[in-house]
Design a protein around this motif. Structure first.
Motif, mmCIF file in Angstrom:
data_model
loop_
_atom_site.group_PDB
_atom_site.id
_atom_site.type_symbol
_atom_site.label_atom_id
_atom_site.label_comp_id
_atom_site.label_asym_id
_atom_site.label_seq_id
_atom_site.Cartn_x
_atom_site.Cartn_y
_atom_site.Cartn_z
ATOM 1 N N ILE A 129 0.942 -1.249 0.181
ATOM 2 C CA ILE A 129 0.004 -0.006 0.052
ATOM 3 C C ILE A 129 0.715 1.389 -0.112
ATOM 4 O O ILE A 129 0.547 2.321 -0.425
ATOM 5 N N GLY A 130 2.064 1.155 0.771
ATOM 6 C CA GLY A 130 2.820 2.305 0.725
ATOM 7 C C GLY A 130 3.214 2.644 -0.780
ATOM 8 O O GLY A 130 3.305 3.743 -1.123
ATOM 9 N N ALA A 131 3.870 1.791 -1.118
ATOM 10 C CA ALA A 131 4.500 1.831 -2.686
ATOM 11 C C ALA A 131 3.362 2.272 -3.613
ATOM 12 O O ALA A 131 3.506 3.138 -4.420
ATOM 13 N N ILE A 132 2.227 1.446 -3.643
ATOM 14 C CA ILE A 132 1.227 1.949 -4.668
ATOM 15 C C ILE A 132 0.532 3.140 -4.610
ATOM 16 O O ILE A 132 0.123 3.987 -5.491
ATOM 17 N N SER A 133 0.824 3.646 -3.353
ATOM 18 C CA SER A 133 0.149 5.033 -3.065
ATOM 19 C C SER A 133 0.817 6.018 -3.566
ATOM 20 O O SER A 133 0.342 7.371 -3.606
ATOM 21 N N GLU A 134 1.923 5.999 -4.145
ATOM 22 C CA GLU A 134 2.811 6.734 -4.802
ATOM 23 C C GLU A 134 2.362 7.024 -6.288
ATOM 24 O O GLU A 134 2.808 7.924 -7.041
ATOM 25 N N ILE A 135 1.543 6.061 -6.723
ATOM 26 C CA ILE A 135 1.041 6.142 -8.149
ATOM 27 C C ILE A 135 -0.246 6.708 -8.208
ATOM 28 O O ILE A 135 -1.225 6.305 -7.633
ATOM 29 N N LYS A 136 -0.362 8.186 -8.436
ATOM 30 C CA LYS A 136 -1.527 8.997 -8.596
ATOM 31 C C LYS A 136 -2.633 8.367 -9.462
ATOM 32 O O LYS A 136 -2.468 7.886 -10.366
ATOM 33 N N LEU A 138 -4.533 5.640 -9.092
ATOM 34 C CA LEU A 138 -4.433 4.365 -9.580
ATOM 35 C C LEU A 138 -5.594 3.585 -9.090
ATOM 36 O O LEU A 138 -6.100 3.644 -7.932
ATOM 37 N N PRO A 139 -6.370 2.989 -10.065
ATOM 38 C CA PRO A 139 -7.637 2.371 -9.943
ATOM 39 C C PRO A 139 -7.173 0.927 -9.124
ATOM 40 O O PRO A 139 -6.496 0.235 -9.475
ATOM 41 N N ILE A 140 -8.154 0.850 -8.118
ATOM 42 C CA ILE A 140 -8.226 -0.646 -7.554
ATOM 43 C C ILE A 140 -9.448 -0.945 -6.778
ATOM 44 O O ILE A 140 -10.579 -0.194 -6.939
ATOM 45 N N LYS A 141 -9.737 -2.139 -6.416
ATOM 46 C CA LYS A 141 -10.856 -2.647 -5.765
ATOM 47 C C LYS A 141 -10.572 -3.820 -4.988
ATOM 48 O O LYS A 141 -9.594 -4.601 -5.322
ATOM 49 N N TYR A 142 -11.511 -4.223 -3.878
ATOM 50 C CA TYR A 142 -11.000 -5.280 -3.152
ATOM 51 C C TYR A 142 -12.447 -5.802 -2.487
ATOM 52 O O TYR A 142 -13.347 -5.225 -2.467
ATOM 53 N N LYS A 143 -12.238 -7.339 -2.136
ATOM 54 C CA LYS A 143 -13.404 -7.848 -1.489
ATOM 55 C C LYS A 143 -13.021 -8.170 -0.154
ATOM 56 O O LYS A 143 -11.699 -8.861 0.040
ATOM 57 N N THR A 144 -13.669 -8.017 0.977
ATOM 58 C CA THR A 144 -13.326 -8.448 2.177
ATOM 59 C C THR A 144 -13.931 -9.900 2.695
ATOM 60 O O THR A 144 -14.852 -10.094 1.776
ATOM 61 N N PHE A 154 -14.155 -0.352 -10.223
ATOM 62 C CA PHE A 154 -12.742 0.256 -9.655
ATOM 63 C C PHE A 154 -13.064 1.760 -9.258
ATOM 64 O O PHE A 154 -13.698 2.388 -9.506
ATOM 65 N N TRP A 155 -12.128 1.809 -7.991
ATOM 66 C CA TRP A 155 -11.958 3.240 -7.661
ATOM 67 C C TRP A 155 -10.642 3.333 -7.264
ATOM 68 O O TRP A 155 -9.544 2.811 -7.500
ATOM 69 N N GLY A 159 -9.980 7.886 -2.962
ATOM 70 C CA GLY A 159 -11.158 8.093 -2.751
ATOM 71 C C GLY A 159 -11.675 7.305 -1.766
ATOM 72 O O GLY A 159 -13.133 6.941 -1.668
ATOM 73 N N ASP A 160 -11.035 6.370 -1.000
ATOM 74 C CA ASP A 160 -11.489 5.378 -0.025
ATOM 75 C C ASP A 160 -10.898 5.582 1.256
ATOM 76 O O ASP A 160 -9.862 5.421 1.766
ATOM 77 N N GLU A 161 -11.803 6.349 2.175
ATOM 78 C CA GLU A 161 -11.458 6.804 3.341
ATOM 79 C C GLU A 161 -11.258 5.717 4.435
ATOM 80 O O GLU A 161 -10.559 5.835 5.279
#
Length: 229
Positions: A129-136, A138-144, A154-155, A159-161
């Motif tokens: 997370i620290g590394a990809i946070s540097e890519i402005k 960047l679309p992601i999505k996840y499932k818990t 994707f978001w 945008g994900d508080e």
């Protein structure tokens, strides 16, 4: 009753009945950070905790350092606040939280019930997370592991508080898009130009750097990291 200029721990100790809870010594506080201001601890690992600053903060019940009650905020220690605090202490004493499951307990139960195997840990999630946070943008999505339905869209991390503070042990899978849509400003009279930029090589480099296993999802054009499988 106002806490300004007074020691919050002394005020709470003199106005609350700790029952069989033991007051923990509180070290010197840094007023610029949210810190524990007051804490009562029981032998079974349950604690009543007041965290924040003398003029503003929260209080709640913890079990094995995880919150297991609603968190209430305060802005001054008045009679109403003391009454709510005392009620929570009395509930602890009465055994209300003895068998209350923590988030860690619920995660463990779900993993066992679904017979899942773990593929990530806290350190790897933090590095990723620290590394990809540097890519402005960047679309992601996840499932818990508690969700039945898979997210469709994707978001972005920005945008994900909830995500950054979320316990990463909840993540079943995490997808990172291989492309970013960028907008180029062409002037006030022209519509911005949209372009799609590939970031697959950059993201794969990050994953390899931290020895994180992943798969390519052709349908979503994304790289998938499994927390459990």
């Amino acid at each position: 009753m106002n806490t300004i200029g007074q020691n919050l721990q002394e005020i709470l100790l003199s106005n609350l009945n700790p029952q069989s809870g033991h007051s923990q010594p509180i070290s010197a506080q840094n007023d610029d950070q949210s810190t524990i201001q007051f804490q009562l601890v029981w032998k079974n690992g349950i604690a009543f905790t007041v965290k924040g600053w003398p003029h503003f903060g929260w209080f709640y019940v913890e079990k094995d350092t995880q919150i297991v009650s609603p968190a209430y905020d305060y802005r001054s220690i008045d009679e109403r606040t003391l009454s709510v605090m005392q009620h929570m202490i009395d509930e602890i004493e009465a055994g209300k939280y003895n068998h209350k499951k923590t988030l860690k307990d619920k995660i463990r139960d779900t993993i066992q019930n679904r017979q899942l195997s773990s593929f990530m840990n806290y350190t790897k999630w933090r590095e990723l997370i620290g590394a990809i946070s540097e890519i402005k943008a960047l679309p992601i999505k996840y499932k818990t592991i508690f969700e039945n339905d898979c997210p469709q869209d994707f978001w972005t991390l920005d945008g994900d508080e909830f995500f950054l503070s979320m316990d990463k042990a909840l993540i079943e899978w995490f997808k990172i898009s291989c492309t970013i849509e960028k907008q180029e400003y062409l002037g006030q009279l022209l519509k911005p130009k949209m372009s799609v930029v590939s970031v697959r090589d950059e993201v794969e480099s990050i994953l390899k750097r931290y020895s994180i296993n992943y798969e390519y999802d052709e349908k979503d054009n994304s790289l998938v990291i499994y927390g459990y499988r």
